[in-house]
Design an enzyme around this catalytic site. Structure first.
Site, mmCIF file in Angstrom:
data_model
loop_
_atom_site.group_PDB
_atom_site.id
_atom_site.type_symbol
_atom_site.label_atom_id
_atom_site.label_comp_id
_atom_site.label_asym_id
_atom_site.label_seq_id
_atom_site.Cartn_x
_atom_site.Cartn_y
_atom_site.Cartn_z
ATOM 1 C CG ASP A 252 -5.979 17.446 -6.182
ATOM 2 O OD1 ASP A 252 -6.264 17.835 -7.323
ATOM 3 O OD2 ASP A 252 -4.986 16.733 -5.927
ATOM 4 C CG ASP A 315 0.709 16.981 -9.912
ATOM 5 O OD1 ASP A 315 -0.171 17.854 -10.009
ATOM 6 O OD2 ASP A 315 0.544 15.913 -9.317
HETATM 7 C C1 GLA Z 1 -2.677 15.692 -7.614
HETATM 8 C C2 GLA Z 1 -2.116 17.001 -7.057
HETATM 9 C C3 GLA Z 1 -0.841 16.726 -6.283
HETATM 10 C C4 GLA Z 1 -1.117 15.731 -5.164
HETATM 11 C C5 GLA Z 1 -1.750 14.463 -5.732
HETATM 12 C C6 GLA Z 1 -2.224 13.538 -4.636
HETATM 13 O O1 GLA Z 1 -1.863 15.132 -8.566
HETATM 14 O O2 GLA Z 1 -1.877 17.912 -8.095
HETATM 15 O O3 GLA Z 1 -0.317 17.921 -5.753
HETATM 16 O O4 GLA Z 1 -1.948 16.324 -4.227
HETATM 17 O O5 GLA Z 1 -2.876 14.774 -6.549
HETATM 18 O O6 GLA Z 1 -2.842 12.400 -5.134
#
Ligand code: GLA
Length: 511
Positions: A252, A315
């Site tokens: 990520d 997200d």
């Molecule tokens: C980001 C990712 C999510 C999740 C969060 C965790 O927002 O896109 O899918 O993994 O981090 O902190």
């Protein structure tokens, strides 16, 4: 007194209104029968020398006997659990046949094992902790999730990954003392926090059930939730994930913006190229999921930099109330605008984020039912399957009601997602709120999704000329798992607001 009566009338009336405005959760998926049925992927990739684990997913009355006929040397199938284990040293394609029997009968299906340099020959299926447990995930939650994947029967439909998201490592400056551990041990290897006392024991627990385990980190110094991440310690941290026994890595972007630039494509690709080189050197297959929210049109190069899947947008559940809007925007529009179907296929998949069904975190300390209506939930699973997206459920897997389970375990819908040809579907027509999507299947049939993005029920028509097919077609309703007859030139159906009808059509001879 009159005031009291008026008040009572208002309460009763609003109760009736709420009851009417809530859509019924109609279960369409028929329950699996007692006879054995083999489900899930029909093809699986492994690298030479890596530990192999694949469990034959099958529904039917227990006890069940599992066999894998013509398995290549180096692999063995446990007849009681259906777990196939071992290692393959010689690259090649091996055609085997699975046979599953119980007191009611037996069923067979071909399965291809491809030993080479490609993993994820079909989209990943599993569970991820983020949208329900966010920053309070623990070892126990992960073990319970693995238990639930088996006990709910999800595993028998092909679900295999049990993935921890953010928040398993140390968090400097945290108020929660369980997160205040040394970030690395004396050998410089990354530590888990006190919520995960023994990572190796956790993955052993998951593997014993025939499932696979996933972990998460960021190329930057910290994860999105402020936990210690991999930057500067990449070789050792990957070695640690291998030592712990992980099979999947979500990588990520997060705080990498403080380290590297993101102005050019090489800037965006750099951390992913770097990590996939390290992953390739390991004697363990680790599926790499790029999470960078679609920057630089990642679908065009995600595979090239070593990813087996890449998040295509932000997200989906970033704002709890916004899930419905994001579903249509990121699911339908981002995908169609950029013709994402052109870029995914066996070994690399577009990832529009997790299935937001069942109980989710409301980001205020509570788990609550998904804000998606039942029709929107059908829409999410159908669209994800049409476009060959990973089916990763991120609601509470230990609290599955019959409706949610029915959405996750329809084998004919899953078969579309997992089709071995791996050609993702795409939108062929849009007329106001009506959308028709098609996906070409390996056996020459076509899966068709008829979607209604509006709020009112309408008729939606799929025209053969749009679908690129001709002649008479035999159609099957996939959610109901029922034949619905023969059709020529077009197929019209009633579709409820924000809902979908998903069919599959096979050509019929004209005689
Ligand atoms: C980001 C990712 C999510 C999740 C969060 C965790 O927002 O896109 O899918 O993994 O981090 O902190």
């Amino acid at each position: 007194m009159r005031k009291k009566i008026l008040f009572l009338i208002i309460i009763v009336f609003s109760g009736i209104l709420v009851a009417y405005s809530q859509e019924p959760k109609t279960i369409l998926t028929p329950k699996p029968g007692p006879e054995p049925r083999i489900n899930g992927a029909k093809i699986f990739g492994v690298r030479p020398g890596s530990p192999f684990l694949f469990t034959i997913p099958a529904t039917g009355k227990r006890p069940m006997k599992y066999e894998a006929l013509n398995l290549p040397a180096g692999l063995k199938c446990d007849p009681e659990t259906g777990q196939i284990k071992g290692t393959l040293n010689k690259p090649g394609e091996y055609l085997t046949t699975f046979r599953v029997s119980n007191e009611v009968g037996s069923s067979k299906r071909e399965f291809r094992i491809v030993c080479g340099d490609k993993l994820a020959l079909t989209p990943h299926m599993g569970w991820n902790s983020w949208y329900v447990w966010e920053n309070h995930v623990t070892d126990k939650i992960m073990r319970d999730a693995a238990d639930a994947m088996v006990n709910s029967g999800m595993m028998d439909h092909g679900y295999m990954y049990v993935n921890i998201d953010d928040c398993w490592s140390a968090k400097p400056g945290a108020t929660d003392s369980t997160l205040l551990v040394e970030s690395h041990d004396k050998n410089g290897m990354i530590n888990s926090n006190k919520k995960f006392p023994d990572m190796k024991a956790l993955t052993d627990y998951i593997h014993l059930k025939g499932l696979k385990a996933g972990i998460y980190t960021s190329p930057g110094p910290f994860t999105c939730a402020g936990h210690v991440a991999i930057y500067g310690n990449e070789e050792k941290d990957i070695a640690r994930f291998v030592e712990w026994g992980y099979d999947f890595l979500k990588y990520d972007w997060c705080s990498y913006s403080n380290i590297g630039r993101r102005d050019t494509l090489p800037d965006l690709q750099k951390p992913y190229i770097f990590i996939s080189k390290i992953l390739k050197k390991q004697k363990r297959d680790i599926v790499l999921n790029l999470c960078q929210y679609g920057m630089g049109k990642v679908w065009k190069w995600g595979k090239e930099v070593g990813g087996q899947s890449w998040r295509t947008a932000d997200d989906l559940g970033g704002s709890f109330d916004g899930i419905g809007t994001a579903l249509f925007r990121d699911g339908f529009d981002v995908y169609s605008r950029d013709s994402l179907h052109l870029y995914a296929g066996p070994g690399g998949w577009n990832d529009p984020d997790y299935l937001l069904l069942g109980y989710l975190s409301n980001w205020k300390g509570k788990t609550v039912p998904t804000p998606l209506t039942p029709d929107e939930q059908y829409t999410q699973v159908s669209l994800w399957s049409m476009v060959a997206a990973p089916l990763i459920f991120s609601g509470d897997i230990t609290r599955l009601d019959d409706f949610t389970l029915s959405l996750l375990t329809n084998d004919e819908v899953i078969e579309v997602d997992q089709d071995p040809l791996g050609k993702p579907g795409y939108r062929v027509s849009k007329n106001g709120n009506m959308e028709v999507w098609v996906r070409q299947m390996e056996d020459g049939s076509h899966a068709v999704g008829l979607f209604n993005r509006g709020e009112k029920e309408i008729d939606v028509t799929a025209y053969w000329s749009d679908l690129g097919i001709s002649g008479k077609q035999k159609a099957r309703d996939l959610w109901r798992q029922k034949e619905i007859g023969g059709f020529k030139d077009k197929f019209t159906t009633r579709v409820s607001g924000h809902g979908v009808v998903m069919i599959r059509m096979w050509p019929l001879s004209e005689k």
